[in-house]
Structure formats: C-alpha cells, structure tokens
Design an enzyme around this catalytic site. Sequence first.
Site, PDB file in Angstrom:
ATOM      1  N   ARG A 125      19.454  12.671  36.854  1.00  0.00           N
ATOM      2  CA  ARG A 125      19.738  11.372  36.251  1.00  0.00           C
ATOM      3  C   ARG A 125      21.133  10.833  36.564  1.00  0.00           C
ATOM      4  O   ARG A 125      21.394   9.648  36.413  1.00  0.00           O
ATOM      5  CB  ARG A 125      19.460  11.442  34.743  1.00  0.00           C
ATOM      6  CG  ARG A 125      17.959  11.515  34.462  1.00  0.00           C
ATOM      7  CD  ARG A 125      17.649  11.937  33.051  1.00  0.00           C
ATOM      8  NE  ARG A 125      17.340  13.353  32.953  1.00  0.00           N
ATOM      9  CZ  ARG A 125      17.376  14.045  31.828  1.00  0.00           C
ATOM     10  NH1 ARG A 125      17.735  13.455  30.718  1.00  0.00           N
ATOM     11  NH2 ARG A 125      17.065  15.322  31.821  1.00  0.00           N
ATOM     12  N   GLU A 162      20.739  23.794  27.833  1.00  0.00           N
ATOM     13  CA  GLU A 162      20.166  23.825  26.487  1.00  0.00           C
ATOM     14  C   GLU A 162      18.817  24.553  26.530  1.00  0.00           C
ATOM     15  O   GLU A 162      18.446  25.250  25.608  1.00  0.00           O
ATOM     16  CB  GLU A 162      19.982  22.391  25.995  1.00  0.00           C
ATOM     17  CG  GLU A 162      19.534  22.250  24.569  1.00  0.00           C
ATOM     18  CD  GLU A 162      19.254  20.797  24.207  1.00  0.00           C
ATOM     19  OE1 GLU A 162      19.379  19.917  25.078  1.00  0.00           O
ATOM     20  OE2 GLU A 162      18.901  20.560  23.052  1.00  0.00           O
TER      21      GLU A 162
HETATM   22  O1  LIG Z   1      25.121  19.624  29.080  1.00  0.00           O
HETATM   23  P1  LIG Z   1      23.995  20.452  29.571  1.00  0.00           P
HETATM   24  O2  LIG Z   1      23.501  21.438  28.535  1.00  0.00           O
HETATM   25  O3  LIG Z   1      24.301  21.132  30.861  1.00  0.00           O
HETATM   26  O4  LIG Z   1      22.747  19.519  29.793  1.00  0.00           O
HETATM   27  C1  LIG Z   1      22.831  18.247  30.388  1.00  0.00           C
HETATM   28  C2  LIG Z   1      21.959  18.140  31.596  1.00  0.00           C
HETATM   29  O5  LIG Z   1      20.589  18.306  31.212  1.00  0.00           O
HETATM   30  C3  LIG Z   1      19.829  17.239  31.759  1.00  0.00           C
HETATM   31  O6  LIG Z   1      19.387  17.514  33.038  1.00  0.00           O
HETATM   32  P2  LIG Z   1      18.253  18.586  33.326  1.00  0.00           P
HETATM   33  O7  LIG Z   1      18.889  19.923  33.549  1.00  0.00           O
HETATM   34  O8  LIG Z   1      17.220  18.498  32.264  1.00  0.00           O
HETATM   35  O9  LIG Z   1      17.703  18.168  34.738  1.00  0.00           O
HETATM   36  P3  LIG Z   1      16.923  16.861  35.239  1.00  0.00           P
HETATM   37  O10 LIG Z   1      17.857  15.693  35.081  1.00  0.00           O
HETATM   38  O11 LIG Z   1      16.669  17.182  36.680  1.00  0.00           O
HETATM   39  O12 LIG Z   1      15.685  16.720  34.428  1.00  0.00           O
HETATM   40  C4  LIG Z   1      20.804  16.097  31.785  1.00  0.00           C
HETATM   41  O13 LIG Z   1      20.391  15.079  32.671  1.00  0.00           O
HETATM   42  C5  LIG Z   1      22.066  16.763  32.207  1.00  0.00           C
HETATM   43  O14 LIG Z   1      22.174  16.865  33.610  1.00  0.00           O
HETATM   44  N1  LIG Z   2      18.069  16.444  24.344  1.00  0.00           N
HETATM   45  C1  LIG Z   2      18.112  16.114  25.636  1.00  0.00           C
HETATM   46  N2  LIG Z   2      17.628  14.941  26.057  1.00  0.00           N
HETATM   47  C2  LIG Z   2      17.681  14.590  27.368  1.00  0.00           C
HETATM   48  N3  LIG Z   2      18.203  15.378  28.305  1.00  0.00           N
HETATM   49  C3  LIG Z   2      18.725  16.550  27.925  1.00  0.00           C
HETATM   50  N4  LIG Z   2      19.339  17.531  28.620  1.00  0.00           N
HETATM   51  C4  LIG Z   2      19.656  18.509  27.769  1.00  0.00           C
HETATM   52  N5  LIG Z   2      19.285  18.202  26.517  1.00  0.00           N
HETATM   53  C5  LIG Z   2      18.698  16.973  26.597  1.00  0.00           C
END
Ligand SMILES: O=P(O)(O)OC[C@H]1O[C@H](OP(=O)(O)OP(=O)(O)O)[C@H](O)[C@@H]1O
Ligand SMILES: Nc1ncnc2[nH]cnc12
Length: 240
Positions: A125, A162
């Site tokens: 994202r 997370e």
């Molecule tokens: O602060 P953190 O605990 O590290 O989490 C934040 C990250 O989690 C989500 O991405 P995700 O890993 O879900 O990947 P995606 O965007 O490819 O779905 C979000 O877009 C951040 O990049």
């Molecule tokens: N609660 C949440 N919503 C969207 N993206 C995330 N990445 C980690 N935690 C998330």
Amino acid sequence: MQSSSSRLLLCSSKPNSLFGSAVTPTLPSSLRFPPLSLTIPNSTSSSIRLRSLRSSEMASQDQDPRIARISSAIRVIPDFPKPGIMFQDITTLLLDTKAFKDTIDLFVERYRDQNISVVAGVEARGFIFGPPIALAIGAKFVPMRKPKKLPGEVISEEYSLEYGTDKIEMHVGAVQPGERALVIDDLIATGGTLCAAIKLLERVEVTVVECACVIELPELKGRERLGDRSLFVLVEAEGA
Ligand SMILES: O=P(O)(O)OC[C@H]1O[C@H](OP(=O)(O)OP(=O)(O)O)[C@H](O)[C@@H]1O
Ligand SMILES: Nc1ncnc2[nH]cnc12
C-alpha cells in the site's frame, strides 16, 4: 460504507526538539503541522501530538477539514484477515477522489522543499501513496518489495508483523549514500515494517528524514518501536 466512529483525527509527528516547544493546541492554522527540519537528529524530544480529537469534537476545533474527510473515507473491516484484527481498508479512501487528493496534498505540502530525493514506499500500500508524492516533490520512487519480487541484486531485512513475519527488499543501486529519503506506507501498526525500511536505507547511508503514514494504530505501539525516528500520520485508529 462501514467506517470507524471511534477513529481519532490528527496530524502527528515526533519532530526534533527544536520545534517541540513551539507546538501547542492553540497554534495558528499555518502551523498546524509541525515543521520539518532539514536536519533531523537521531536523539530527540518526547512525542508531540498536535491534534488528537474524537470525531465528535471536530466541528468545534481548528483542525484542517481535510483530515475529517480522509478519516471517514477509510473503512474498517472487523476480523480481517483473521479474528481480532480491525482491518483499516484504504481502498475506500481511493474511491473518494477528493479525500484521496487531500491525502496526497497533505503529504506534499509537508515534504516539498525539504530536499528529499527519495520516496521509499513499502509494498503493497506504500506503492499507492508514494508515487504521487514522489512526482509532486520531484523525488524518485523506490519500491521496497516483498521477497523474490525484485529482479536485480537486492538487500533485505526481516521484520515481525501484527499477524506474522515478513521481509522487504530493495534494489542495490536504487539509492546513493547521502541521499535524503521519506518512507511512506498506508499504516503503522507494530512498526516492524517501517523499522525494516529505515534499516535498509541506513545500511546504504541514506538519511531517513521522516516516516509518513495515513493511519496509526497507537495501541500497537509502533511509534515506540521507531524510537527517536520522526513519524507523521494523518489519522489515528483504535484497536489492533
Ligand atoms: O507496523 P506493522 O506491524 O509492520 O504493520 C504495518 C504494515 O502492515 C500492512 O501491510 P501488510 O504486511 O499487511 O502487507 P500488504 O500491504 O502487502 O497487504 C501495512 O500496509 C503496513 O505495511
Ligand atoms: N489493522 C490493520 N489494518 C490494515 N492494515 C494493517 N496492517 C497491520 N495491521 C493492520
């Protein structure tokens, strides 16, 4: 649209102490966002939160009206991708052309004229918000990708999430020592992703000016994990 009534609206950062003492809730609108320093030191002051308002308080406060629109355009999906996670879905923000533009504009207003030559966006994202910011401030966009996606030589960093663990990679040669970078993502939860991004850039002697996200989940304490690093967010959401 299902949106979070408990989301907090704010613009926050952890700037250096130079600006810390000047920031109060009664700032004029021109100083609503704490200014960036061209040289942000690693050791800094305590956290400064310019605005931390519940939606119901918005109307009576001198807050940038764009923030409320951005906040209400973000949808919350409970129990995605697994039970207990309140998923902050920015795809609905992208459908709202005004809120999406306002989001980009707020970042551009903050980072233009900061001598930033690199906008590093975290997959996936960060790839949505990073490129328009990079184009607007005259910086290059550097993708930080999930493993085995980049075709050239890479450096990589593992991190915990997370909901799991992951790794990000960056092309060798994409950035040069001495460049100044902004790291952008949609959301900070535990802060693991942003920490890994910072580490990748600093390993190749790039200065990380600030990390910026649309959303912060304060309960997951990502801001603490970033330590003295400067973090700027537009809205704060409750829950994990
Ligand atoms: O602060 P953190 O605990 O590290 O989490 C934040 C990250 O989690 C989500 O991405 P995700 O890993 O879900 O990947 P995606 O965007 O490819 O779905 C979000 O877009 C951040 O990049
Ligand atoms: N609660 C949440 N919503 C969207 N993206 C995330 N990445 C980690 N935690 C998330």
